[in-house]
Design a protein around this motif. Structure first.
Motif, PDB file in Angstrom:
ATOM      1  N   LEU A   1      35.379  36.339  30.017  1.00 46.18           N
ATOM      2  CA  LEU A   1      36.705  35.846  30.362  1.00 46.18           C
ATOM      3  C   LEU A   1      36.531  34.890  31.533  1.00 46.18           C
ATOM      4  O   LEU A   1      35.781  35.168  32.466  1.00 46.18           O
ATOM      5  CB  LEU A   1      37.624  37.004  30.745  1.00 46.18           C
ATOM      6  CG  LEU A   1      37.929  37.984  29.630  1.00 46.18           C
ATOM      7  CD1 LEU A   1      38.645  39.208  30.162  1.00 46.18           C
ATOM      8  CD2 LEU A   1      38.766  37.320  28.556  1.00 46.18           C
ATOM      9  N   SER A   2      37.222  33.777  31.467  1.00 47.80           N
ATOM     10  CA  SER A   2      37.118  32.778  32.527  1.00 47.80           C
ATOM     11  C   SER A   2      38.231  32.986  33.536  1.00 47.80           C
ATOM     12  O   SER A   2      39.400  33.092  33.157  1.00 47.80           O
ATOM     13  CB  SER A   2      37.237  31.374  31.937  1.00 47.80           C
ATOM     14  OG  SER A   2      36.245  31.161  30.977  1.00 47.80           O
TER      15      SER A   2
ATOM     16  N   LYS B   1      46.640  39.109  32.971  1.00 46.27           N
ATOM     17  CA  LYS B   1      47.346  38.866  34.235  1.00 46.27           C
ATOM     18  C   LYS B   1      46.901  39.869  35.285  1.00 46.27           C
ATOM     19  O   LYS B   1      46.835  41.069  35.022  1.00 46.27           O
ATOM     20  CB  LYS B   1      48.863  38.977  34.039  1.00 46.27           C
ATOM     21  CG  LYS B   1      49.438  37.968  33.073  1.00 46.27           C
ATOM     22  CD  LYS B   1      49.486  36.606  33.700  1.00 46.27           C
ATOM     23  CE  LYS B   1      50.282  35.664  32.830  1.00 46.27           C
ATOM     24  NZ  LYS B   1      50.551  34.420  33.496  1.00 46.27           N
ATOM     25  N   ASN B   2      46.609  39.352  36.464  1.00 46.78           N
ATOM     26  CA  ASN B   2      46.205  40.179  37.606  1.00 46.78           C
ATOM     27  C   ASN B   2      45.048  41.103  37.203  1.00 46.78           C
ATOM     28  O   ASN B   2      45.097  42.309  37.380  1.00 46.78           O
ATOM     29  CB  ASN B   2      47.396  40.979  38.135  1.00 46.78           C
ATOM     30  CG  ASN B   2      47.143  41.485  39.544  1.00 46.78           C
ATOM     31  OD1 ASN B   2      46.324  40.929  40.282  1.00 46.78           O
ATOM     32  ND2 ASN B   2      47.827  42.548  39.924  1.00 46.78           N
ATOM     33  N   SER B   3      44.004  40.494  36.678  1.00 45.28           N
ATOM     34  CA  SER B   3      42.873  41.238  36.138  1.00 45.28           C
ATOM     35  C   SER B   3      41.750  41.391  37.153  1.00 45.28           C
ATOM     36  O   SER B   3      41.421  40.458  37.874  1.00 45.28           O
ATOM     37  CB  SER B   3      42.332  40.514  34.905  1.00 45.28           C
ATOM     38  OG  SER B   3      41.167  41.132  34.437  1.00 45.28           O
ATOM     39  N   ASP B   4      41.161  42.584  37.158  1.00 47.51           N
ATOM     40  CA  ASP B   4      39.967  42.803  37.978  1.00 47.51           C
ATOM     41  C   ASP B   4      38.732  42.989  37.094  1.00 47.51           C
ATOM     42  O   ASP B   4      37.678  43.407  37.550  1.00 47.51           O
ATOM     43  CB  ASP B   4      40.152  44.001  38.913  1.00 47.51           C
ATOM     44  CG  ASP B   4      40.303  45.323  38.176  1.00 47.51           C
ATOM     45  OD1 ASP B   4      40.157  45.360  36.936  1.00 47.51           O
ATOM     46  OD2 ASP B   4      40.567  46.337  38.850  1.00 47.51           O
TER      47      ASP B   4
ATOM     48  N   PRO C   1      44.792  35.551  40.165  1.00 43.01           N
ATOM     49  CA  PRO C   1      43.962  36.724  39.851  1.00 43.01           C
ATOM     50  C   PRO C   1      43.847  36.947  38.337  1.00 43.01           C
ATOM     51  O   PRO C   1      43.476  38.020  37.887  1.00 43.01           O
ATOM     52  CB  PRO C   1      44.724  37.871  40.524  1.00 43.01           C
ATOM     53  CG  PRO C   1      46.157  37.435  40.459  1.00 43.01           C
ATOM     54  CD  PRO C   1      46.136  35.932  40.594  1.00 43.01           C
ATOM     55  N   ASP C   2      44.158  35.910  37.545  1.00 41.80           N
ATOM     56  CA  ASP C   2      44.195  36.015  36.095  1.00 41.80           C
ATOM     57  C   ASP C   2      42.888  35.527  35.478  1.00 41.80           C
ATOM     58  O   ASP C   2      42.122  34.790  36.094  1.00 41.80           O
ATOM     59  CB  ASP C   2      45.356  35.195  35.525  1.00 41.80           C
ATOM     60  CG  ASP C   2      46.700  35.583  36.119  1.00 41.80           C
ATOM     61  OD1 ASP C   2      46.803  36.693  36.684  1.00 41.80           O
ATOM     62  OD2 ASP C   2      47.637  34.781  36.020  1.00 41.80           O
ATOM     63  N   ALA C   3      42.652  35.948  34.246  1.00 38.20           N
ATOM     64  CA  ALA C   3      41.485  35.494  33.490  1.00 38.20           C
ATOM     65  C   ALA C   3      41.909  35.243  32.054  1.00 38.20           C
ATOM     66  O   ALA C   3      42.858  35.846  31.560  1.00 38.20           O
ATOM     67  CB  ALA C   3      40.392  36.561  33.536  1.00 38.20           C
TER      68      ALA C   3
END
Length: 180
Positions: free
Chosen positions: A158-159, A55-58, A165-167
């Protein structure tokens, strides 16, 4: 990536100097990862698959790692477990999965992996009982041979989830070892 290369370099040096014949090529320091087959000899195998959503990954950080694991015991019992890990360390797939296991995933009825499969509930840390393996042997010619890998079929990608902003990433072949 640099840490993984450093880990492999140290392992190669150790093998060349005769200190080890097995080495780890993971992100380094995962509490639940074993690097020797003797560590999991006689352990119960729990097999299955998993999906992780960051969640909310950069790509390096995330607010949480939400996991869904569908696991089957050697007795043929299958159950689906869910867990959420706040602020996971995204160092390696093994590290994220270790954190998921430490979060004590539960079924929709609240059963832990231990309860669902009839295993004794540990009195200590979960990562002392539930283990992943990543064992890479360095051959005399310098090539690496994977001897044990709990997280199979995950290519590290990761897709992105469109519009968020999730993957997410899937692990089609997951093996967890329960030490007795």
């Amino acid at each position: 990536m640099r840490l993984a290369k450093l880990t492999v370099a140290v392992a190669v040096i150790a093998v060349l100097c005769g200190f080890a014949t097995e080495a780890r090529a993971a992100g380094g320091g995962e509490a639940c990862v074993v690097t020797s087959k003797t560590d999991i000899r006689g352990a119960d195998k729990i097999r299955g698959s998993g999906v992780i959503v960051l969640k909310n990954s950069d790509g390096t950080n995330a607010d949480s790692a939400d996991a869904t694991l569908t696991l089957t015991s050697a007795d043929g019992i299958t159950a689906t477990f869910r867990a959420s890990v706040p602020n996971p360390q995204i160092v390696s797939a093994e590290e994220v999965m270790c954190e998921v296991l430490d979060a004590n995933p539960v079924t929709s009825s609240g059963q832990s992996i231990f309860e669902a499969f009839g295993f004794p509930t540990p009195t200590g840390a979960i990562h002392d009982v539930l283990k992943l393996c990543l064992i890479v042997r360095i051959l005399p010619n310098g090539t690496q041979q994977v001897q044990c890998q709990s997280i199979g079929g995950f290519d590290g990608d990761l897709s992105p989830i469109p519009g968020t902003p999730d993957a997410s990433g899937s692990i089609p072949n997951l093996t967890i070892y329960r030490l007795r």
